[in-house]
Design a protein around this motif. Structure first.
Motif, mmCIF file in Angstrom:
data_model
loop_
_atom_site.group_PDB
_atom_site.id
_atom_site.type_symbol
_atom_site.label_atom_id
_atom_site.label_comp_id
_atom_site.label_asym_id
_atom_site.label_seq_id
_atom_site.Cartn_x
_atom_site.Cartn_y
_atom_site.Cartn_z
ATOM 1 N N SER A 81 0.834 -1.210 0.000
ATOM 2 C CA SER A 81 0.000 0.000 0.000
ATOM 3 C C SER A 81 0.865 1.255 0.000
ATOM 4 O O SER A 81 2.038 1.223 0.387
ATOM 5 N N LEU A 82 0.247 2.345 -0.397
ATOM 6 C CA LEU A 82 0.945 3.629 -0.353
ATOM 7 C C LEU A 82 1.273 3.997 1.087
ATOM 8 O O LEU A 82 2.298 4.616 1.349
ATOM 9 N N ALA A 83 0.432 3.575 2.027
ATOM 10 C CA ALA A 83 0.697 3.842 3.445
ATOM 11 C C ALA A 83 1.958 3.109 3.893
ATOM 12 O O ALA A 83 2.778 3.682 4.628
ATOM 13 N N GLN A 100 -10.391 15.390 -4.465
ATOM 14 C CA GLN A 100 -11.598 14.693 -4.901
ATOM 15 C C GLN A 100 -12.531 14.389 -3.734
ATOM 16 O O GLN A 100 -13.565 13.752 -3.917
ATOM 17 N N GLY A 101 -12.187 14.830 -2.520
ATOM 18 C CA GLY A 101 -13.045 14.663 -1.363
ATOM 19 C C GLY A 101 -13.128 13.239 -0.840
ATOM 20 O O GLY A 101 -14.077 12.877 -0.160
ATOM 21 N N ARG A 102 -12.131 12.414 -1.155
ATOM 22 C CA ARG A 102 -12.131 11.038 -0.641
ATOM 23 C C ARG A 102 -11.783 11.046 0.831
ATOM 24 O O ARG A 102 -11.144 11.960 1.337
ATOM 25 N N ASN A 103 -12.122 9.960 1.508
ATOM 26 C CA ASN A 103 -11.829 9.894 2.941
ATOM 27 C C ASN A 103 -10.341 9.661 3.187
ATOM 28 O O ASN A 103 -9.559 9.439 2.263
ATOM 29 N N GLY A 104 -9.940 9.662 4.421
ATOM 30 C CA GLY A 104 -8.545 9.555 4.809
ATOM 31 C C GLY A 104 -7.934 8.183 4.627
ATOM 32 O O GLY A 104 -6.779 7.981 4.976
ATOM 33 N N GLN A 105 -8.659 7.221 4.117
ATOM 34 C CA GLN A 105 -8.151 5.858 3.943
ATOM 35 C C GLN A 105 -7.446 5.667 2.603
ATOM 36 O O GLN A 105 -7.053 4.556 2.263
ATOM 37 N N PHE A 106 -7.251 6.716 1.859
ATOM 38 C CA PHE A 106 -6.701 6.615 0.506
ATOM 39 C C PHE A 106 -5.377 5.848 0.464
ATOM 40 O O PHE A 106 -5.202 4.945 -0.349
ATOM 41 N N LEU A 107 -4.445 6.203 1.337
ATOM 42 C CA LEU A 107 -3.118 5.577 1.295
ATOM 43 C C LEU A 107 -3.171 4.087 1.624
ATOM 44 O O LEU A 107 -2.364 3.311 1.112
ATOM 45 N N GLU A 108 -4.102 3.683 2.453
ATOM 46 C CA GLU A 108 -4.234 2.263 2.786
ATOM 47 C C GLU A 108 -4.925 1.482 1.663
ATOM 48 O O GLU A 108 -4.692 0.291 1.493
ATOM 49 N N GLN A 109 -5.777 2.145 0.916
ATOM 50 C CA GLN A 109 -6.589 1.471 -0.092
ATOM 51 C C GLN A 109 -5.893 1.331 -1.443
ATOM 52 O O GLN A 109 -6.342 0.544 -2.274
ATOM 53 N N HIS A 110 -4.845 2.074 -1.672
ATOM 54 C CA HIS A 110 -4.209 2.063 -2.995
ATOM 55 C C HIS A 110 -2.822 1.435 -2.940
ATOM 56 O O HIS A 110 -2.126 1.502 -1.940
ATOM 57 N N ARG A 111 -2.429 0.838 -4.052
ATOM 58 C CA ARG A 111 -1.210 0.041 -4.157
ATOM 59 C C ARG A 111 -0.141 0.791 -4.944
ATOM 60 O O ARG A 111 -0.424 1.639 -5.780
ATOM 61 N N LEU A 112 1.106 0.392 -4.679
ATOM 62 C CA LEU A 112 2.235 1.008 -5.399
ATOM 63 C C LEU A 112 2.092 0.813 -6.907
ATOM 64 O O LEU A 112 2.477 1.692 -7.686
ATOM 65 N N SER A 113 1.555 -0.320 -7.310
ATOM 66 C CA SER A 113 1.405 -0.599 -8.746
ATOM 67 C C SER A 113 0.570 0.464 -9.459
ATOM 68 O O SER A 113 0.713 0.655 -10.662
#
Length: 170
Positions: free
Chosen positions: A21-23, A64-77
């Motif tokens: 994850s990005l996190a 884009q007004g997304r919640n704070g979970q963005f870094l956990e939800q997205h992958r390096l790929s």
């Protein structure tokens, strides 16, 4: 013999898989004070993520007004740069530095026989520059401290002073 990349590179390279994850990437970068993270799969470099890439992705999610979970939800790929320019450990550091400067890169992963063996960053080149400046300063100091024998001869001739002789018994 010119200096080569393997002499200045960091050989202890931290990397993550494309599924990380990005996190995870952000945490690893913060913990180890690094700005570039190779993305590795089966010991091969497949991409690169910079601190700036993560910040840009995070900023985009905020816009884009997304919640704070963005870094956990997205992958390096999803954000990694592919087709990364690499350098051989046997390449000259001058050539590598010129390449970084010309293309405004912050790092070059070092690959030998398809395997990531190190990374060389702009900070490594700054360390080389500092070392060279110290060597130059030391050489200049030594030159300034060493008596110039020609100046002493000219001074004697101008003052008419006799040359010093040590007539003491040995």
């Amino acid at each position: 013999m010119p200096a080569i990349v393997s002499e200045i590179m960091s050989s202890r390279v931290l990397g993550l898989s494309p599924s990380a994850s990005l996190a995870e990437a952000r945490t690893l970068m913060q913990r180890h004070h690094i700005r570039h993270l190779p993305v590795i799969e089966n010991e091969a470099l497949i991409g690169l993520v910079s601190q700036r890439d993560i910040l840009a992705a995070q900023e985009s999610s905020l816009e884009q007004g997304r919640n704070g979970q963005f870094l956990e939800q997205h992958r390096l790929s999803e954000i990694m740069i592919t087709g990364v320019t690499t350098v051989s450990p046997h390449a000259g550091i001058r050539e590598a530095a010129l390449y970084l400067q010309k293309h405004k890169y912050g790092c070059l992963p070092v690959v030998n026989k398809g395997k990531l063996v190190g990374i060389v960053t702009d900070s490594d080149f700054i360390a080389v520059a500092i070392h060279l400046l110290e060597v130059l300063d030391n050489q200049l100091d030594e030159r300034d401290e060493a008596p110039d024998l020609n100046e002493l001869d000219e001074l004697q001739a101008a003052t008419g002073a006799p040359a010093y002789r040590d007539d003491s018994p040995s």
